[in-house]
Design a protein around this motif. Structure first.
Motif, short mmCIF file in Angstrom:
data_model
loop_
_atom_site.label_atom_id
_atom_site.label_comp_id
_atom_site.label_asym_id
_atom_site.label_seq_id
_atom_site.Cartn_x
_atom_site.Cartn_y
_atom_site.Cartn_z
N SER A 1 -8.45 -1.66 1.92
CA SER A 1 -8.82 -0.64 0.72
C SER A 1 -8.42 0.83 1.29
N ASP B 1 -16.38 -6.10 -3.98
CA ASP B 1 -17.18 -4.95 -4.14
C ASP B 1 -18.64 -4.82 -3.68
N TYR C 1 -7.42 -1.08 -3.95
CA TYR C 1 -8.05 -2.45 -3.31
C TYR C 1 -7.06 -3.68 -3.34
N LYS D 1 -9.22 4.81 -5.37
CA LYS D 1 -9.13 3.97 -4.06
C LYS D 1 -8.44 2.53 -4.55
N THR E 1 0.75 -1.03 -0.02
CA THR E 1 0.08 0.01 -0.01
C THR E 1 0.79 1.19 0.06
N THR F 1 -9.89 0.12 6.13
CA THR F 1 -8.75 0.62 5.60
C THR F 1 -7.26 0.03 6.05
N LEU G 1 -15.57 -1.85 3.74
CA LEU G 1 -14.13 -2.33 3.63
C LEU G 1 -13.13 -1.75 4.60
#
Length: 493
Positions: A152, A129, A166, A164, A66, A136, A134
């Motif tokens: 996410s 989805d 994922y 965003k 990330t 973080t 969801l």
């Protein structure tokens, strides 16, 4: 279950049954329980810690990706468009179990990894989805039969938020391997606990064996063995050895006390019998010359004579018991015609009793022939004393004018003499104790009949001295049957 049952059977047994109150059972269960808790606690802590390490390693990987992706995209954006740089950066870090995709604020896909082109990956993406929320930060979740770590976070390039990001990492295989490892460790742990339990049970059994031997030794110690009984334990712990020495000292003291008690009873009985016999003689003489006495004096004289005679009989019984305890009970062995002896005793007791004394003789030998003469070798006077005591006991505890029956049976190897009555009977708890010294079924009634509680004890001592045995069979309200068994019947002389 069979293994556990066999283990519990081996832990502690008492005549084939587990004794939950035994020291061996309590020590074994306590130590095994503590071991199970210790092993179980360590196993649970190890499992939980290993699982957390496994999950945390995957979480750290997601957090690293990330942070890395935006920097890689920024570097690519200096040479190529952002969307192309984003796809290239995602493909650089992707793996078969790692699903990465980015969406614009309007929900359209900005970029996705090549692994998303498979059908299963598409299903997982669709399921993710559809989630209403969801996290973080990476969190585990079970989706479509797969165990996933989901994350996410907003995706910003050069300070501008473009959508965003994922990330979904499939750790199902790692989870399966971990569970398999846990099952293997659990089986090994269970086998280790069972092996430890059996080792502990065996060790405790061996450690307590000296106490078991000590218990077995003490069970066979009788009154006659007190002076010679000594507990000898081999390879026993010092605590058990000290206990055995203390017990030996106690046995020696008990032997001395028992010897002193027997000597005291014998001496007192002997010393009192002579003056009481003299007193009884004077009382009888006064009874014969009682013409000048008042009725009250005559009654008092009669009571004194009766009580003196009763005390003399009691002292004689005590002397007999003391001699038997000391091994000095003299028996004059001679052939005895039991049929004649029974008739003699019946004729002696009949004039002094309101009961009918019946005599029945039956011979049951291998030939089935009958006989009026049955002989054994015993002490005539002592056997007569036994029969008189049993008849006296039957008369005392029977209603007047009910019969008292003397039966004589001869079998192949023994002779049985029975004295039966139709009295009040003896309750079962008392039947096992009526041959004890000074034991009385009914204290009040014994006093009224003049019983001392020694009659049946004397009978048992004399019968056993002649090599026989005595038993009782009784039922309340129907009467009692005392059976004297003497060994080695002789043929007709």
């Amino acid at each position: 279950m069979n293994l556990i049952g066999d283990l519990l059977t081996k832990i502690t047994q008492n005549k084939g049954r587990i004794d939950p109150f035994s020291l061996q059972f309590r020590l074994t269960v306590g130590i095994i329980g503590a071991s199970v808790l210790s092993f179980g606690g360590v196993a649970i802590w190890t499992t939980w810690t290993t699982y957390q390490i496994l999950i945390d390693s995957h979480k750290q990987n997601i957090i690293y990706l990330t942070d890395r992706l935006p920097r890689d995209v920024e570097l690519y954006s200096e040479m190529i468009p952002v969307d192309i740089g984003l796809r290239r950066a995602i493909n650089n870090v992707t793996s078969p179990n790692l699903l990465i995709w980015a969406r614009a604020p309007d929900g359209s896909v900005l970029a996705q990894a090549e692994t998303l082109k498979t059908e299963r990956a598409s299903q997982i993406v669709a399921a993710v989805d559809s989630l209403p929320w969801l996290p973080t930060k990476p969190q585990s979740s079970w989706i479509n039969g797969s165990y996933l770590l989901l994350s996410s976070e907003p995706l910003a390039i050069n300070g501008t938020r473009i959508g965003k990001l994922y990330i979904a990492q499939d750790i199902t295989r790692d989870q399966a391997r971990f569970l398999g490892l846990i099952r293997s460790l659990s089986l090994v742990n269970l086998l280790a606990i069972l092996a430890l339990a059996m080792a502990i049970a065996s060790y405790i059994r061996r450690s307590l064996q000296p106490l078991r031997e000590m218990s077995q030794m003490t069970q066979v110690i009788s009154v006659d063995d007190l002076g010679q009984a000594q507990l000898q334990l081999d390879s026993a712990p010092s605590e058990v050895t000290d206990l055995a020495q203390t017990f030996n000292t106690m046995l020696s003291r008990l032997s001395d006390s028992w010897t002193q008690q027997r000597e005291f009873v014998s001496n007192v009985s002997h010393e009192l019998r002579t003056p009481l016999t003299i007193v009884h003689g004077y009382l009888q003489s006064m009874q014969r010359r009682s013409q000048n006495l008042t009725e009250a004096q005559q009654e008092a004289l009669d009571i004194a004579a009766v009580e003196t005679e009763r005390i003399i009989r009691l002292l004689q019984d005590l002397l007999d018991l003391a001699r038997a305890d000391s091994g000095y009970l003299h028996l004059s062995w001679e052939p005895i015609d039991l049929a004649a002896l029974l008739r003699e005793v019946a004729s002696m007791a009949d004039p002094f009793s309101s009961h009918t004394i019946q005599v029945e003789i039956e011979r049951l030998d291998a030939h089935g022939s009958g006989a009026e003469s049955i002989h054994v070798k015993a002490d005539r006077s002592r056997l007569r004393q036994v029969l008189i005591n049993l008849i006296d006991n039957a008369v005392k505890y029977s209603e007047p004018h009910t019969p008292v029956t003397l039966r004589l049976h001869q079998f192949d190897e023994f002779v049985a003499l029975q004295v039966s009555d139709r009295g009040c009977g003896i309750d079962l708890p008392h039947q096992t104790r009526i041959f004890e010294r000074f034991y009385r079924v009914d204290e009040a009634r014994s006093r009224s009949t003049g019983g001392s509680g020694l009659g049946l004890s004397i009978v048992k001592t004399l019968v056993e001295g002649m090599g026989g045995s005595i038993t009782v069979r009784s039922k309340l309200g129907e009467g009692s049957v005392f059976t004297v068994t003497l060994p080695n019947p002789s043929v007709k002389l």
